[in-house]
Design an enzyme around this catalytic site. Structure first.
Site, mmCIF file in Angstrom:
data_model
loop_
_atom_site.group_PDB
_atom_site.id
_atom_site.type_symbol
_atom_site.label_atom_id
_atom_site.label_comp_id
_atom_site.label_asym_id
_atom_site.label_seq_id
_atom_site.Cartn_x
_atom_site.Cartn_y
_atom_site.Cartn_z
ATOM 1 N N TYR A 22 3.052 -6.022 -1.317
ATOM 2 C CA TYR A 22 3.575 -5.546 -0.031
ATOM 3 C C TYR A 22 3.104 -4.126 0.318
ATOM 4 O O TYR A 22 2.412 -3.500 -0.470
ATOM 5 C CB TYR A 22 5.079 -5.742 0.099
ATOM 6 C CG TYR A 22 6.061 -5.029 -0.784
ATOM 7 C CD1 TYR A 22 5.744 -3.935 -1.551
ATOM 8 C CD2 TYR A 22 7.388 -5.483 -0.812
ATOM 9 C CE1 TYR A 22 6.713 -3.308 -2.315
ATOM 10 C CE2 TYR A 22 8.353 -4.858 -1.584
ATOM 11 C CZ TYR A 22 8.009 -3.761 -2.331
ATOM 12 O OH TYR A 22 8.958 -3.141 -3.074
ATOM 13 N N GLU A 23 3.430 -3.701 1.505
ATOM 14 C CA GLU A 23 2.904 -2.428 2.049
ATOM 15 C C GLU A 23 1.380 -2.415 2.071
ATOM 16 O O GLU A 23 0.752 -1.377 1.861
ATOM 17 C CB GLU A 23 3.408 -1.232 1.246
ATOM 18 C CG GLU A 23 4.910 -1.100 1.166
ATOM 19 C CD GLU A 23 5.583 -1.051 2.526
ATOM 20 O OE1 GLU A 23 4.910 -0.728 3.507
ATOM 21 O OE2 GLU A 23 6.779 -1.367 2.594
ATOM 22 N N GLY A 24 0.775 -3.552 2.352
ATOM 23 C CA GLY A 24 -0.685 -3.675 2.301
ATOM 24 C C GLY A 24 -1.079 -4.070 0.893
ATOM 25 O O GLY A 24 -0.877 -3.305 -0.040
ATOM 26 N N GLN B 56 -5.657 -1.838 0.279
ATOM 27 C CA GLN B 56 -5.745 -0.419 -0.091
ATOM 28 C C GLN B 56 -7.180 -0.063 -0.480
ATOM 29 O O GLN B 56 -7.692 0.999 -0.111
ATOM 30 C CB GLN B 56 -4.827 -0.110 -1.290
ATOM 31 C CG GLN B 56 -3.373 -0.483 -1.095
ATOM 32 C CD GLN B 56 -2.732 0.190 0.087
ATOM 33 O OE1 GLN B 56 -2.997 1.353 0.356
ATOM 34 N NE2 GLN B 56 -1.905 -0.540 0.815
#
Lengths: 595, 595
Positions: free
Chosen positions: A439-441, A446
Site C-alpha cells: 500500500y501507499e504505492g 516507489q
C-alpha cells in the site's frame, strides 16, 4: 505471546549522538525539543507502546474488526486504548500549537511512529492516517477549513482517511470515476465508491474526516482532472460539533491476510456534501503531500515490525536449547546449547539487527532533513534538504518495508516450527507487515518514482544530495581505525554513481530501461544509503570509545553490527549492479504469457 | 478464487526431451514407463489436481481441521477427495508391485507430487507422509512387517506418519525422551508425547501407521540411542484388519499460519504397542531414509506452490488494466494497458517463471539419479547417482522452498492490494508455503548438511558429482548460439569451485566457518545448479528449433527464460561469493544479545 521493549538506548544514541542537529538549532520547533524533552517523550511513548498497545496486538489479530449494519466495531480494548492515547496528547505531538498541538519537530514523531507500529500496527493506522489528513488540510486548506477540522483531529476526537482507490484503479488514479458536482452553496455533492479505505469507519472517534479524490463533470481526462474534497462523516455544525450524518456509509470491510484490527473499508458516497481543497483539478498534487508523508510513515511501519520481530527472535535464540556449537559445547552442563551459538542463527539475527538499527538511523536522518525542508528560514537550506527527502522517500518506503518482511520472516525462521504456530505470535508479524510492501504505492511504484522521477529531478540536484552527504562523511572520517567502514562505503558510492550514469544513459534511448532497472536500482541505492548511516554510526561509536566515554559495550556492539553490515550485507550490491547492467532486453523480449 | 492449470506442455518437454533416460533403460521400473504411459499418468494427475483437489484448497483453508474428543475431522470434501485419490491408484503410483503398487519410476511420481502440491498442499501432506513411511518399512522392515503394513498403505486405506519432534527437541533429536520398553512378546511399550505430527490423526483412513522415534531404557545418550518403532493406531489382527485401539491418541491440533487442512497433531503415547524396525539404537539412520525422501518432496511442495502462485499472477497481469507502458500506450482503445507491459511486473513474473521451470528441471533430473541410485544393476552407477542425490537433497529442500516463498510473495505483489485480500486466494499460497522452509529440517539445517557433510563426504566424490555433470554439459554444448548460456554457466561453476576450496580451507582451522558460510553457500550452489539445468534446457530448445521441429514458440520461450535467468538471476552469486569470503568473524564477534 511476543513482548516488546522499546529500544530507548538506541534512540538516545540516535537523537543525541548520531543526528547532526546543528542546522536545526534555528528552528522554532526546536525551542522545546531539548534533549531532556526528547528523552521524556521517548520514555512515555515506550510506556504506552509496551503497556497499552502491545497487549492488544494479539487480541486485535484474533478478533479483527466487526462489520454490522454499516457500523464497524474495533476489537476489545481498542476503544479504551485510543482514549488513553489521545488523552496522553500523542495525536498532537508534532502538530502546530495553533491547532492545539505540541509543535515538536517531526523527527521526534518518528520515534513514536516506530514504537507504536512495533507494538500494534493495526492500532497505529488510525492516528497515522489522521496525521496524514491533518497535513493535507494544514498545507492546502483555507483558514476556515483549518479552524474547523484541525483542532479536533489534533485532539484525536476526530480521525482522518484518504480515499483514493476504486475497484478499477489503484496505482493509476487517472481512471477515478467518483463524481463531484458543485452545489449552489459552493460545496460539492460527492458520489462514488472507494475501496480499501483504512480507518474508513470505526467506533473510536466522534467524527471521521474523509479526504476524497473525485472528478467534476467538466474535468479533463486523466490525472489532471482530479479534485480533492473534505467529506466529514457527520456534517459540522457552526459551533464545530458533529451534526447531521453525511451521505457516506461503509459498505463492508475486507477480510485480509493481516492487520486485522485496522478496518479496511468500502466507502460508498451518495451525494455526500464535501468542501473542495484548493482549486479544482489540482487534487492529486495536494494529495501528494499526504502520500509523501504516508510513504515515510509506511517505511516506519516496516521498521517497527522488523524491530519487534527481531527482539523476539533474539530472545528466543538465547533461551531455546538445541544442538551444540560446532566447535564444542558452550554449556556442557545444559542438555544442549542455546541456538544463538550457531553461526547461521547469528547470521539471521545480525541481518535483523543491522537492518533495524540502520533503518532507524536513515529514517531519523531523513526526518531531520524533512524538518529543515519544512521549517528552515533559509530557502537554500530548505531546497537542499528537500532534495534529500524527495530522494529518500521512495527508498525508505520500499526498502524499509522490504526489510520489514525480511526480518519478520527471519525471525520466524529462528523460531523454527514454533514460529509457524499462531500461539507463538510471531507469524502475525509476517502477515501484518506484508501489506506495507503493497500500500501507499507498491514498492515497484516507489522504484519507478526513484528512477523515473527522482534521478532526473532538478537537473540532478535531487540525486546529488545523497552523494554530497556521503562524500562529506567520507572526507571527514579520517581515523585509520574507521577505514574498514569508509573504504567499502566509498566503493559502494562509486559503484552506485557508475551504475546511475549507465541507467541514465540507457533511459535516454529507451524509457523501458528505467522500469527494468528500477527495483534492483532502488535496493542498491538503499544498501548504499545504509552503508552511509552505518559508517556514520561507526564513526560516532569509535570516537566515543576513543574518548573513553561510558556505554563502551553499546559502542562496541555498534561497531560489530556496522562490520557485519559492511562485510555480509553490502556485498549484495555486486550482484545488483550486474543485474541492472543486463538491461531491459531480457525482461522485454519474452512474450506476455508467463504462466 | 485461484485457478490451476497443470503445466503439461512443460512436463512433456521435461520427460521426453530434457531428461536423459539412457542409463535408465535397463531398469525394471522403466519397462512400463513408456512415453505414452508417462503422458497418460501426467494427464490424469492433472485432471485430479485441477478438478478434485484445487476446488478444496480454499475451503480447506477456511474450515481447517476440527479437533473434537480426541478425533480430528478434515474439512468438507476432503474425505471424498481422498477416496477418489486412492481409488485412482495414486497412492501406489511408484510403489512396489509386490505390495500392490504400479511400480513406475520415482521420477514419474515427482510430476504428480508437484501437481497435487500446487492444487492442494494440505491434502497432499496425507499421501506424502504415507509414502515416506512406506519407504522406511520397505527398506528396513522385516518381510512380515512389509506384508502386514505395506499393502493397505499402498492402497491408501491406511496412512502413515513420522513422529520425531518433542516439545524440547526438533533439530536436536538426541534429546528425545519418549520411552520404549521391551515387552515379553518381543514388542515394545511406547510412552511419550510427540508434537507437530502431520496427519497424526484424521478421518480419512481405516488405520494410521505411526513411525515413532523412542529410547529404550538402557540406550546410550544422544542420537546413538534412538530406536524406531511402528505403532499402528489400531492394532493389526492376524487377518490384517484393524483391531483393538492402541495406546495412542491425539491430544490436540495446532492453529497454524497456513496449511490449515493438514492436521498438525500432538500425539500422546501411553504404553502403546510397537514393533521395532531393524535393530535397537539404529533408529535415526532408518528414519533418514524417510527424511531424505521427505526433503525432496518438501522441495517439490515449494515448487508446486510457486507454480500455482506464478500462474495466477501471470493471468492477473494480463487482465488487470492500470497505467500505460512507459514508451506509450499499447492498447490505446482500452482505458489503460494491462500491467504486463510494465518492466518491473515482467521482472517479477520472469523470476517466477525461471524459478519454477528451472526447479522443475532440477528436481526431475535429480529424480532420474534417484531411480538409478536405487535400482540400477551396476554398483558403480548406483554409487555415482547416489552422490548427486546426496548433494542435491539439501539444495532442493532449501532452495525450492525458499523460491516457493519468494514466488508466492512476488505473485502477491503483482496482485497489488488485491493480493492481500483473503477472497483473492493468493495470500493463502504465501501462508501455506512458509512452513516448507521450516519443517523436514529448517533450511539452515539443510545448509549445514551441505557444507558440513556433503562437501566432505566420500573424499569429495559427492561434491564432485555436480561438477562432473556440469563439465560434461559445457564440453558437449559447442554451438556458438549457445555460448550465451555456456559462458556464464562455466563462470559460475568456476566461481563456485573457488569459493568451495576457500570454505573447505577455512573449515579446516575453524568449524564455525562452515556454519557461517552455509546458507549463502547453499544459495550460490543452487543458483549454479539452476544455471546448469537452464543451459541444458536452452541447448535442447535451440537444437529443436534448429531442426525445425514443431512447438517453435515453446522453444523460443525456453530460450527467453534461460536468458533471463542467466542475466538477471545468476549474478546474485557475485554478492554471495563476497559475503561467504567475509568469513565467520563478523558473525561470531558480536555479543549474544542481538535484540
Amino acid at each position: 505471546m511476543p513482548f516488546y521493549k522499546a529500544p530507548l538506548e538506541d534512540f538516545r544514541f540516535m537523537y543525541h549522538e548520531f543526528l547532526d542537529l546543528e542546522e536545526c538549532r534555528a528552528l522554532p520547533s526546536m525551542a522545546e525539543a531539548t534533549p531532556d524533552v526528547i528523552d521524556a517523550v521517548l520514555e512515555e511513548a515506550a510506556r504506552i507502546s509496551e503497556e497499552v498497545l502491545l497487549p492488544l496486538n494479539e487480541v486485535g489479530d484474533r478478533e479483527g474488526c466487526r462489520f454490522e449494519d454499516g457500523q464497524v466495531f474495533t476489537p476489545t480494548g481498542f476503544n479504551d486504548a485510543y482514549k488513553v492515547y489521545t488523552e496522553g496528547g500523542w495525536t498532537g505531538l508534532t502538530t502546530d500549537p495553533e491547532y492545539g498541538g505540541q509543535g515538536l519537530p517531526s523527527f521526534v514523531g518518528l520515534g513514536l511512529s516506530e514504537m507504536i507500529n512495533a507494538a500494534n500496527p493495526s492500532f497505529a493506522a488510525y492516528p497515522g492516517l489522521t496525521h496524514g489528513a491533518y497535513e493535507v488540510i494544514e498545507h492546502h486548506g483555507t483558514d476556515a477549513q483549518k479552524q474547523k477540522y484541525l483542532p479536533p483531529m489534533v485532539e484525536g476526537r476526530w480521525t482522518g482517511t484518504m480515499n483514493l482507490t476504486e475497484s478499477h484503479c489503484g496505482t493509476d488514479l487517472g481512471m477515478i470515476r467518483t463524481r463531484a458536482e458543485k452545489r449552489e452553496d459552493g460545496r460539492y455533492a460527492i458520489s462514488g465508491t472507494k475501496i480499501w479505505i483504512s480507518a474508513g469507519e470505526h467506533d473510536m472517534a466522534e467524527n471521521i474526516v474523509h479526504l476524497v479524490l473525485a472528478r467534476t463533470p467538466d474535468a479533463p481526462a486523466g490525472t489532471r482532472g482530479i479534485s480533492l474534497f473534505i467529506v466529514p462523516k457527520f456534517q459540522v455544525e457552526p459551533d464545530g460539533s458533529p451534526g447531521a450524518p453525511n451521505g457516506v456509509r461503509c459498505g463492508g470491510i475486507d477480510h485480509k491476510m493481516g492487520m486485522q484490527a485496522s478496518a479496511t473499508c468500502e466507502m460508498i458516497y451518495e451525494d455526500a456534501v464535501g468542501e473542495i481543497i484548493g482549486e479544482e483539478n489540482r487534487g492529486l498534487s495536494y494529495m501528494f503531500t499526504m502520500m509523501n508523508a504516508a510513504r515515510l510513515v509506511t517505511g516506519l511501519q516496516g521498521l517497527g515490525m522488523a524491530a519487534v520481530a527481531q527482539q523476539n527472535a533474539a530472545a528466543y535464540a538465547l533461551e531455546r536449547l538445541q544442538g551444540r556449537a560446532l566447535d564444542g559445547a558452550r554449556y556442557p552442563d545444559k542438555p544442549a546449547d542455546p541456538i544463538i551459538v550457531h553461526p547461521d542463527v547469528r547470521r539471521m539475527l545480525l541481518i535483523g539487527k543491522a537492518s533495524v538499527e540502520g533503518a532507524r538511523a536513515l529514517g531519523l536522518y531523513t526526518g531531520v532533513q524533512l524538518e529543515l525542508e519544512q521549517n528552515h528560514p533559509d530557502e537554500e537550506v530548505r531546497a537542499r534538504a528537500g532534495h534529500w527527502v524527495a530522494l529518500m522517500t521512495p527508498i525508505i518506503k520500499a526498502y524499509f518495508t522490504d526489510l520489514g518482511s525480511e526480518v519478520a520472516n527471519l525471525g520466524m525462521q529462528v523460531h523454527g516450527g514454533a514460529g509457524y504456530i499462531v500461539d507463538t505470535g510471531v507469524e502475525q508479524f509476517v502477515r501484518d507487515v506484508r501489506i506495507t510492501q503493497i500500500y501507499e504505492g507498491t514498492n515497484g511504484v516507489q522504484a519507478l518514482d526513484l528512477v523515473g522521477r527522482k534521478l532526473v529531478a532538478n537537473s540532478g540536484e535531487t540525486l546529488k544530495s545523497f552523494f554530497t552527504h556521503a562524500d562529506k562523511l567520507i572526507t571527514e572520517t579520517t581515523e585509520p581505525e574507521l577505514a574498514e567502514f569508509v573504504t567499502p562505503l566509498a566503493e559502494a558510492c562509486g559503484r552506485l554513481q557508475q551504475v546511475t550514469a549507465w541507467v541514465y544513459q540507457q533511459m535516454a534511448s529507451d524509457p523501458m530501461e528505467a522500469g527494468a532497472a528500477s527495483s534492483d536500482y532502488l535496493r542498491m541505492f538503499a544498501l548504499t544509503a545504509m552503508a552511509f548511516v552505518w559508517t556514520r554510526q561507526a564513526a560516532v561509536a569509535q570516537r566515543k570509545l576513543n574518548a573513553g566515554e561510558g556505554r563502551a559495550k553499546f559502542y562496541r556492539d555498534k561497531l560489530d553490527t556496522a562490520r557485519f553490515f559492511m562485510t555480509r550485507m553490502l556485498p549484495e550490491t555486486l550482484g545488483l549492479d550486474a543485474k541492472i547492467r543486463a538491461g531491459a532486453a531480457p525482461i522485454m523480449a519474452p512474450e506476455d504469457d508467463m504462466g
